[in-house]
Scaffold this active site. Structure first.
Site, PDB file in Angstrom:
ATOM      1  N   CYS A 122       0.835  -1.215   0.000  1.00 19.73           N
ATOM      2  CA  CYS A 122       0.000   0.000   0.000  1.00 19.73           C
ATOM      3  C   CYS A 122       0.859   1.251   0.000  1.00 19.73           C
ATOM      4  CB  CYS A 122      -0.924   0.006   1.211  1.00 19.73           C
ATOM      5  SG  CYS A 122      -1.973  -1.461   1.356  1.00 19.73           S
ATOM      6  N   GLY A 129       0.198   9.625  -7.418  1.00 20.37           N
ATOM      7  CA  GLY A 129       0.603   8.437  -8.148  1.00 20.37           C
ATOM      8  C   GLY A 129       2.112   8.340  -8.227  1.00 20.37           C
ATOM      9  N   ASN A 237      12.378  -2.234  -6.925  1.00 21.37           N
ATOM     10  CA  ASN A 237      13.386  -2.719  -7.874  1.00 21.37           C
ATOM     11  C   ASN A 237      13.052  -4.146  -8.304  1.00 21.37           C
ATOM     12  OD1 ASN A 237      15.092  -0.446  -8.061  1.00 21.37           O
ATOM     13  ND2 ASN A 237      16.184  -1.022  -6.195  1.00 21.37           N
ATOM     14  N   GLY A 238      12.813  -5.010  -7.324  1.00 18.41           N
ATOM     15  CA  GLY A 238      12.445  -6.387  -7.649  1.00 18.41           C
ATOM     16  C   GLY A 238      11.082  -6.480  -8.295  1.00 18.41           C
ATOM     17  N   GLY A 239      10.136  -5.665  -7.822  1.00 15.24           N
ATOM     18  CA  GLY A 239       8.798  -5.669  -8.393  1.00 15.24           C
ATOM     19  C   GLY A 239       8.806  -5.299  -9.866  1.00 15.24           C
ATOM     20  N   ARG A 240       9.671  -4.363 -10.229  1.00 15.37           N
ATOM     21  CA  ARG A 240       9.761  -3.962 -11.637  1.00 15.37           C
ATOM     22  C   ARG A 240      10.278  -5.100 -12.510  1.00 15.37           C
ATOM     23  NH1 ARG A 240      11.967   1.950  -9.666  1.00 15.37           N
ATOM     24  NH2 ARG A 240       9.881   2.853  -9.447  1.00 15.37           N
ATOM     25  N   GLY A 338      -9.860 -10.368 -37.496  1.00  9.73           N
ATOM     26  CA  GLY A 338     -11.072 -10.211 -36.690  1.00  9.73           C
ATOM     27  C   GLY A 338     -11.133 -11.170 -35.522  1.00  9.73           C
ATOM     28  N   GLU A 361       4.105  -0.083 -10.782  1.00 10.76           N
ATOM     29  CA  GLU A 361       5.487  -0.203 -10.302  1.00 10.76           C
ATOM     30  C   GLU A 361       6.356   0.954 -10.804  1.00 10.76           C
ATOM     31  OE1 GLU A 361       4.871  -2.163  -8.225  1.00 10.76           O
ATOM     32  OE2 GLU A 361       5.078  -4.292  -8.659  1.00 10.76           O
TER      33      GLU A 361
END
Length: 378
Positions: A122, A129, A237-240, A338, A361
């Site tokens: 969180c 943002g 950093n790891g999340g990215r 399509g 992230e």
């Protein structure tokens, strides 16, 4: 330089078998019904995916970041949505494991690592943002407790998680006044907004986390006061890298489906695979993914080695890989004509799911800002 070891091949095989049997067959239905498959996450936890790079002391898998990007790419070939949530959960686990004291680690890690309890990260707030250091959620010290008040926005897993790591302001000193707190889900004053109606990622809940005078013991402070922003950025950093890997997995699935479609679809007197313009497009898609994959693995290696170039490389990899995955998904729709626009073929789901990876992230514009600023500092 980045050849896959035998151990990594075994790891990928295990993840592949799980993803193909437990996730892929249901991914479209979960998306349509906006169903969060908590039971399947628990099964992933039993295989070690709830604590991929957490220490072994409390049940973690103790893998490297170079291993982790392989795991997330493989998971995302089955469903980018669920793979991305597992990434976010692992960020929470890593923060507790890395910055928690022994009491906090013993209390939370076993159930988080097994995914019997889920975690949410969180940081983002309404109106705040990319400028995360300007967050306004407050944590006021009151004797042996902190009192939390504020709203967090775009929180994955909100309402289903058992633990929320909340970044809140303990002093009016910018980023240095932000602290991190372990907030259990069952406390009075903790509430959630409605599940957001999203373009993609529909199989995981995204809600506001609302804190109205939530009281937590002072011992729920993670680390020291004022360290929260630094912790949050290190986790990112790891999340990215993980989100970049999820984009490559989704993009690879789109590419594989496109190659199969061009071999099967008959037009102009033969299979579409005989049309050189379409073959060139497939080649471009493959090259874009492979180039991004190489950069991602270099960045993961830098994070493992605690290289001074880690932040720059993680930002680069996140931008390049999330752009590549989305571009390939977009091209895959075009190659399917399509049919690519129809839900039955799965292309439009990949496209919808991967679009948000260029935003979360840290937006890709922020990734460019990070790289550019580091370049100018040098």
């Amino acid at each position: 330089m980045f050849e896959i070891s035998e151990d990594q091949k075994s790891l990928i095989g295990m993840v592949h078998d799980f993803a193909e049997t437990k996730i892929a067959p249901m991914a479209q239905k979960w998306d349509e019904e906006q169903h969060f498959p908590i039971d399947v996450l628990a099964q992933a936890g039993q295989l070690g995916m709830g604590g991929i790079y957490a220490s072994e002391e409390h049940g973690g898998s103790a893998l490297t970041r170079s291993d982790a990007v392989l795991v997330f790419e493989e998971l995302a070939k089955a469903d980018p949505t669920l793979a991305a949530y597992i990434s976010i959960h692992n960020m929470v686990v890593w923060m507790v494991d890395s910055f928690g004291n022994e009491k906090q680690r013993a209390a939370w890690l076993p159930e988080l690592i097994s995914m019997e309890q889920l975690g949410s990260y969180c940081l983002t707030e309404p109106g705040i943002g990319s400028d995360a250091a300007a967050l306004s959620t407050r944590a006021r010290r009151d004797g042996d407790e902190y009192v939390l008040s504020g709203v967090k926005q775009f929180i994955s897993g909100a309402g289903s998680s058992g633990l929320y790591i909340v970044m809140a302001r303990t002093a009016d000193t910018g980023a240095r006044g932000i602290s991190a707190f372990l907030v259990p889900a069952d406390l009075p004053g903790l509430g959630f907004g409605a599940n957001e109606k999203k373009m993609g990622w529909k199989a995981q809940p995204t809600r506001q986390v609302i804190m109205e005078g939530v009281r937590i013991p002072a011992e729920n402070l993670l680390g020291e006061e004022g360290q929260g922003f630094s912790m949050a950025m290190k986790a990112l950093n790891g999340g990215r890298l993980n989100i970049a890997a999820c984009s490559l997995g989704g993009g690879q699935l789109a590419l594989d489906k496109s190659a199969a479609y061009l071999k099967e679809r008959q037009a102009f007197g033969g299979p579409l695979a005989k049309q050189e313009a379409l073959v060139f497009k497939l080649a471009d898609m493959d090259m874009e993914l492979e180039a991004a994959r190489s950069l991602l693995r270099r960045a993961a290696s830098a994070l493992d080695a605690k290289s001074p170039d880690t932040v720059r490389l993680c930002a680069m990899a996140k931008k390049v890989a999330t752009d590549a995955g989305f571009n390939v998904a977009n091209s895959a729709i075009q190659l399917h004509g399509g049919y690519g626009y129809l839900a039955d073929y799965g292309m439009e789901k990949i496209f919808r799911d991967l679009r948000v990876h260029q935003i979360l992230e840290g937006t890709n514009e922020i990734m460019s800002l990070i790289v550019g600023r580091i370049l100018l500092e040098d």
